[in-house]
Design a protein around this motif. Structure first.
Motif, mmCIF file in Angstrom:
data_model
loop_
_atom_site.group_PDB
_atom_site.id
_atom_site.type_symbol
_atom_site.label_atom_id
_atom_site.label_comp_id
_atom_site.label_asym_id
_atom_site.label_seq_id
_atom_site.Cartn_x
_atom_site.Cartn_y
_atom_site.Cartn_z
ATOM 1 N N ARG A 214 -11.644 -28.798 0.358
ATOM 2 C CA ARG A 214 -11.664 -27.341 0.281
ATOM 3 C C ARG A 214 -10.329 -26.734 0.706
ATOM 4 N NH1 ARG A 214 -16.720 -26.983 3.127
ATOM 5 N NH2 ARG A 214 -17.983 -27.698 1.385
ATOM 6 N N LYS A 215 -9.619 -27.465 1.547
ATOM 7 C CA LYS A 215 -8.336 -26.912 2.054
ATOM 8 C C LYS A 215 -7.168 -27.168 1.104
ATOM 9 C CE LYS A 215 -9.591 -27.040 6.885
ATOM 10 N NZ LYS A 215 -10.128 -28.198 7.616
ATOM 11 N N ILE A 216 -7.402 -27.934 0.057
ATOM 12 C CA ILE A 216 -6.318 -28.162 -0.912
ATOM 13 C C ILE A 216 -5.999 -26.834 -1.595
ATOM 14 C CG2 ILE A 216 -5.693 -29.321 -3.081
ATOM 15 C CD1 ILE A 216 -7.302 -31.712 -2.248
ATOM 16 N N LYS A 217 -4.702 -26.512 -1.666
ATOM 17 C CA LYS A 217 -4.305 -25.185 -2.196
ATOM 18 C C LYS A 217 -3.376 -25.341 -3.392
ATOM 19 C CE LYS A 217 -5.359 -21.989 1.136
ATOM 20 N NZ LYS A 217 -5.630 -22.622 2.413
ATOM 21 N N VAL A 218 -3.266 -24.280 -4.172
ATOM 22 C CA VAL A 218 -2.256 -24.313 -5.245
ATOM 23 C C VAL A 218 -0.888 -24.434 -4.577
ATOM 24 C CG1 VAL A 218 -3.505 -23.004 -7.001
ATOM 25 C CG2 VAL A 218 -2.147 -21.787 -5.351
ATOM 26 N N ALA A 219 -0.028 -25.218 -5.174
ATOM 27 C CA ALA A 219 1.281 -25.437 -4.565
ATOM 28 C C ALA A 219 2.333 -25.645 -5.636
ATOM 29 C CB ALA A 219 1.220 -26.666 -3.653
ATOM 30 N N VAL A 220 3.534 -25.157 -5.341
ATOM 31 C CA VAL A 220 4.641 -25.383 -6.260
ATOM 32 C C VAL A 220 4.860 -26.893 -6.390
ATOM 33 C CG1 VAL A 220 7.158 -25.178 -6.435
ATOM 34 C CG2 VAL A 220 5.779 -23.188 -5.863
ATOM 35 N N GLY A 221 4.987 -27.361 -7.600
ATOM 36 C CA GLY A 221 5.199 -28.803 -7.828
ATOM 37 C C GLY A 221 3.949 -29.506 -8.317
ATOM 38 N N ASN A 222 2.786 -28.897 -8.095
ATOM 39 C CA ASN A 222 1.530 -29.456 -8.619
ATOM 40 C C ASN A 222 1.053 -28.553 -9.755
ATOM 41 O OD1 ASN A 222 0.752 -30.769 -5.634
ATOM 42 N ND2 ASN A 222 -0.039 -31.807 -7.440
ATOM 43 N N ARG A 256 3.362 -22.429 -24.568
ATOM 44 C CA ARG A 256 2.941 -21.970 -23.240
ATOM 45 C C ARG A 256 3.664 -22.795 -22.179
ATOM 46 N NH1 ARG A 256 -3.350 -21.193 -21.695
ATOM 47 N NH2 ARG A 256 -3.151 -20.422 -19.577
ATOM 48 N N VAL A 257 4.205 -22.127 -21.189
ATOM 49 C CA VAL A 257 4.771 -22.884 -20.067
ATOM 50 C C VAL A 257 4.215 -22.347 -18.763
ATOM 51 C CG1 VAL A 257 6.956 -23.444 -21.230
ATOM 52 C CG2 VAL A 257 6.841 -21.449 -19.761
ATOM 53 N N GLN A 258 4.114 -23.242 -17.809
ATOM 54 C CA GLN A 258 3.754 -22.855 -16.445
ATOM 55 C C GLN A 258 5.000 -23.115 -15.615
ATOM 56 O OE1 GLN A 258 0.920 -25.088 -13.609
ATOM 57 N NE2 GLN A 258 -0.424 -23.691 -14.732
ATOM 58 N N ALA A 259 5.554 -22.037 -15.043
ATOM 59 C CA ALA A 259 6.811 -22.186 -14.304
ATOM 60 C C ALA A 259 6.521 -22.285 -12.818
ATOM 61 C CB ALA A 259 7.713 -20.997 -14.591
ATOM 62 N N HIS A 260 7.061 -23.320 -12.187
ATOM 63 C CA HIS A 260 6.932 -23.510 -10.736
ATOM 64 C C HIS A 260 8.294 -23.181 -10.128
ATOM 65 C CE1 HIS A 260 2.968 -25.696 -10.410
ATOM 66 N NE2 HIS A 260 3.084 -25.364 -11.679
ATOM 67 N N ILE A 261 8.345 -22.021 -9.492
ATOM 68 C CA ILE A 261 9.622 -21.506 -9.010
ATOM 69 C C ILE A 261 9.689 -21.703 -7.501
ATOM 70 C CG2 ILE A 261 11.072 -19.431 -8.899
ATOM 71 C CD1 ILE A 261 9.313 -18.353 -11.273
ATOM 72 N N ASP A 262 10.713 -22.401 -7.058
ATOM 73 C CA ASP A 262 10.894 -22.621 -5.622
ATOM 74 C C ASP A 262 12.196 -21.947 -5.221
ATOM 75 O OD1 ASP A 262 10.344 -23.501 -3.155
ATOM 76 O OD2 ASP A 262 9.904 -25.558 -3.745
ATOM 77 N N LYS A 263 12.536 -22.035 -3.931
ATOM 78 C CA LYS A 263 13.741 -21.365 -3.432
ATOM 79 C C LYS A 263 14.926 -21.536 -4.372
ATOM 80 C CE LYS A 263 14.099 -20.832 1.468
ATOM 81 N NZ LYS A 263 13.859 -21.748 2.546
ATOM 82 N N SER A 265 14.945 -24.100 -7.037
ATOM 83 C CA SER A 265 14.706 -24.943 -8.208
ATOM 84 C C SER A 265 13.528 -24.397 -9.005
ATOM 85 C CB SER A 265 14.412 -26.386 -7.791
ATOM 86 O OG SER A 265 13.112 -26.459 -7.293
ATOM 87 N N VAL A 266 13.537 -24.692 -10.293
ATOM 88 C CA VAL A 266 12.428 -24.261 -11.148
ATOM 89 C C VAL A 266 12.025 -25.431 -12.017
ATOM 90 C CG1 VAL A 266 11.723 -22.690 -13.001
ATOM 91 C CG2 VAL A 266 13.305 -21.902 -11.260
ATOM 92 N N LYS A 267 10.718 -25.631 -12.172
ATOM 93 C CA LYS A 267 10.245 -26.650 -13.111
ATOM 94 C C LYS A 267 9.298 -25.974 -14.091
ATOM 95 C CE LYS A 267 10.228 -31.361 -11.374
ATOM 96 N NZ LYS A 267 11.072 -31.952 -12.337
ATOM 97 N N GLU A 294 10.085 -15.920 -2.896
ATOM 98 C CA GLU A 294 10.736 -17.198 -2.618
ATOM 99 C C GLU A 294 10.110 -18.297 -3.459
ATOM 100 O OE1 GLU A 294 10.991 -18.947 1.503
ATOM 101 O OE2 GLU A 294 12.499 -17.330 1.515
ATOM 102 N N ARG A 295 8.790 -18.210 -3.583
ATOM 103 C CA ARG A 295 8.039 -19.205 -4.365
ATOM 104 C C ARG A 295 7.084 -18.473 -5.296
ATOM 105 N NH1 ARG A 295 8.469 -21.664 0.171
ATOM 106 N NH2 ARG A 295 7.023 -20.213 1.111
ATOM 107 N N ALA A 296 6.904 -19.008 -6.483
ATOM 108 C CA ALA A 296 5.901 -18.415 -7.384
ATOM 109 C C ALA A 296 5.514 -19.426 -8.445
ATOM 110 C CB ALA A 296 6.448 -17.156 -8.040
ATOM 111 N N ILE A 297 4.289 -19.279 -8.943
ATOM 112 C CA ILE A 297 3.888 -20.033 -10.139
ATOM 113 C C ILE A 297 3.434 -18.990 -11.152
ATOM 114 C CG2 ILE A 297 2.352 -21.782 -11.126
ATOM 115 C CD1 ILE A 297 2.015 -22.963 -8.349
ATOM 116 N N ILE A 298 4.053 -19.005 -12.313
ATOM 117 C CA ILE A 298 3.669 -18.027 -13.332
ATOM 118 C C ILE A 298 3.408 -18.755 -14.653
ATOM 119 C CG2 ILE A 298 4.988 -16.120 -12.322
ATOM 120 C CD1 ILE A 298 6.317 -17.398 -15.510
ATOM 121 N N GLU A 299 2.723 -18.040 -15.552
ATOM 122 C CA GLU A 299 2.558 -18.591 -16.896
ATOM 123 C C GLU A 299 3.058 -17.591 -17.919
ATOM 124 O OE1 GLU A 299 -0.908 -21.842 -17.081
ATOM 125 O OE2 GLU A 299 -1.497 -19.809 -17.521
#
Ligand code: AMP
Length: 584
Positions: A214-222, A256-263, A265-267, A294-299
């Protein structure tokens, strides 16, 4: 732990097509494992060393594997090559030859899970000029100590053919059974849907139980499994379903892309979890520049635009950006914009839990928009006329149609699920009697006459997400131009299967079988009851399934969709029901 115990479990799984039996085999086995071994074995059961979104792959060419088999068995490479032409699967050849070799009783050391993981990792990381020799050697190290069944699965893993039928949903069933209760299953599935990492979920569950999951959260990189839309054939039906009012957005025709934006780097991930960062480096850097968090995940949807006019170009143009090589030139020649439609993480806030309107407003606040980074066009619509006007506007801007989005408080981002919170409505729904389907090729028939020596028609299937089977809906022979016909073997033969793959449910026997992999877009005139096709078998009528009438290939290979993301049997059923309701 001995690898033979693991291979035996894989063998038992392959021996059954019952999902219940698979679940019970797996859950019994999982209970005996320590959390870390469990994590590795879960990846191995999917033919991997890592979660799906890891860019590195084992991918050894068959020829290389055959060379290792030749070393181990003492049989000449040319003889093995002959066997391979007949069998097609290095795994089966390795099994037979290792069985014969064992009869001559060479001494060997039993393989452990650790040795298997070590050598597979070495294969994965082998680089440089002599990388092929190194890979052959590491594989030899494994095969020389393998029993027949162990050899079969090692070769299938390294060649990417590990399809023992334990789909991710079956693994999740087994995990819930082994470490929780049926009631915990949705929480376990959510953890998988927001991380795309079965191994992580398994290890967390085995270590800390459902509370830890239950404690697993959305995270940049996953990467997060994408939310998908249902479809309806008219604006009034959509409004009805949405309670009379909804948001409508343009449905852009891109990737469609899902962007994982970190400080810093972006994937970018595709909906199939491929890493697309190197295909859209300009979008990646612009997203970082424009993101206030600082961090975001967008589509969003990456769409090609005309460099002169800025007008949107069709999907085929943006696919130039999916090339492996010559990317610098493609970036220059095919300018792209991203139209963002969702935000799933904003700094440390899990946005998937908020309703649509809150996400949309946060998305707007999180970015300084630019020409390259925009929001999808959106309007709130409450009448048929408003909806139809918005749809026409979308078409005039060269979009495919519209996406209707629910404004209800329940309209959270449902990772990995297809539902009526989002409804798509496309131009082709108006033109054809029904609309387009994304179908998987499971077999082919040899051509005759002008098509002699080529594939003449394909056996096409939908995915039944309840049973995990691919059920046929049509034989497809129309819409192929000469270039496509000539290229079909190249596209499909890598997935040839010597017999009907167990996950394929059909009553037809094509000349060749394929592992369900390649997805093609098909339009059809109608869905009708069929005595031969197996989609939704027995649901509408006993001893009948549903099939497509007059199917035609649109020319679009959906390489952005995996087989499990194709049209489902349930979608076919609901369209059939709408179609018959129309006729009443
Ligand atoms: P389909 O591939 O036909 O099932 O349609 C769903 C796809 O439409 C999504 O996966 C996105 O790639 C794409 N799409 C285009 N515009 C939007 C939008 N405004 N909202 C959501 N998805 C969109």
């Amino acid at each position: 732990m001995l690898y033979s115990e693991i291979a035996d479990v894989f063998d038992r799984l392959e021996g059954t097509s019952s999902r219940l039996e698979m679940t019970s085999i797996l859950s019994g086995f999982f209970r005996t494992l320590d959390p870390v071994s469990l994590r590795h074995i879960v990846y191995l059961s999917q033919g991997k060393l890592h979660p799906d979104f890891f860019a590195v792959e084992l991918g050894m060419a068959d020829k290389l594997v055959l060379r290792s088999i030749a070393f181990v068995s003492g049989m000449s490479e040319s003889k093995i090559d002959e066997l391979w032409k007949k069998e097609g699967d290095p795994g089966t050849i390795a099994e037979t030859l290792v069985k014969n070799k064992k009869q001559t009783a060479l001494s060997y050391e039993p393989l452990t899970l650790e040795t298997v993981l070590k050598n597979l990792t070495l294969i994965e990381n082998a680089e440089g000029r002599d990388s092929q020799d190194k890979k052959t050697k590491y594989l030899f190290n494994l095969l020389k100590d393998s029993g027949p069944v162990e050899a079969r699965y090692i070769c299938r893993i390294v060649t990417g053919r590990m399809r023992i039928g334990a789909a991710s949903m079956t693994i999740l069933d087994a995990l819930a059974d082994a470490f929780g209760t049926k009631e915990d299953r949705p929480e376990i599935e959510r953890a998988f849907n927001i991380t795309c990492d079965l191994g992580l979920v398994a290890e967390t569950l085995a270590t800390g139980g459902v509370d830890a999951v239950r404690k697993i959260k959305v995270a940049v990189g996953n990467p997060i499994k994408v939310m998908l839309a249902e479809r309806l054939p008219s604006i009034p039906l959509i409004l009805d379903r949405m309670g009379g009012r909804c948001a409508m957005e343009f449905k852009y025709d891109g990737i469609r892309v899902q962007a994982h934006i970190d400080k810093d780097s972006v994937k970018l991930y595709s909906r199939r979890l491929e890493d697309l960062t190197s295909n859209f480096p300009d979008i990646a850097s612009e997203l970082r520049k424009r993101c206030r968090a600082e961090r975001a995940i967008i589509e969003g949807e990456c769409v090609a635009v005309d460099p002169e006019t800025g007008g949107m170009l069709p999907f085929q143009t943006v696919t130039h950006r999916r090339k492996k090589h010559g990317m610098d030139k493609a970036v220059e020649d095919y300018p792209v914009r991203i139209f963002m439609f969702d935000i799933l993480l904003a700094d440390d806030e899990d946005m998937t839990l908020y309703p649509f309107e809150q996400r949309r407003s946060r998305l707007g606040k999180t970015f300084d928009l630019s020409e390259k980074v925009q929001l999808t066009s959106m309007e709130v619509v409450g009448t048929r006329q408003e909806g139809e006007e918005f749809f026409s506007k979308a078409l005039s801007m060269k979009c495919e149609g519209i996406m209707a989005k629910s404004l209800s408080p329940e309209s959270v981002y449902r990772a990995g699920s297809r539902g009526f919170l989002w409804i798509k409505y496309k131009k082709d729904y108006e033109e054809a009697l029904t609309d387009s389907f994304d179908l998987v090729a499971v077999g082919a028939f040899h051509g005759r006459g002008k098509r002699a020596g080529k594939y003449g028609a394909l056996l096409m299937a939908v995915f039944d997400d309840e049973t995990g089977k691919y059920c046929t809906v049509c034989k497809l022979g129309t819409g192929f131009d000469d270039a496509f016909l000539a290229g079909m073997p190249d596209m499909l033969d890598g997935y040839l299967s010597e017999a009907r793959p167990r996950m394929v449910d059909t009553q037809m026997t094509p000349d060749v079988w394929f592992l369900p992999t390649v997805v093609l877009e098909v339009v059809a005139a109608e869905i009708s009851l069929s005595p031969t096709h197996t989609a939704a078998w027995g649901v509408v009528k006993e001893d009948a399934g549903l099939g497509l009438r007059f199917p035609r290939f649109t020319g679009r290979v959906r390489d952005d969709k995996g087989p499990e993301e194709c049209t489902t049997a349930n979608e076919i059923l609901s369209i059939y029901e709408l179609q018959t309701a129309d006729k009443l």
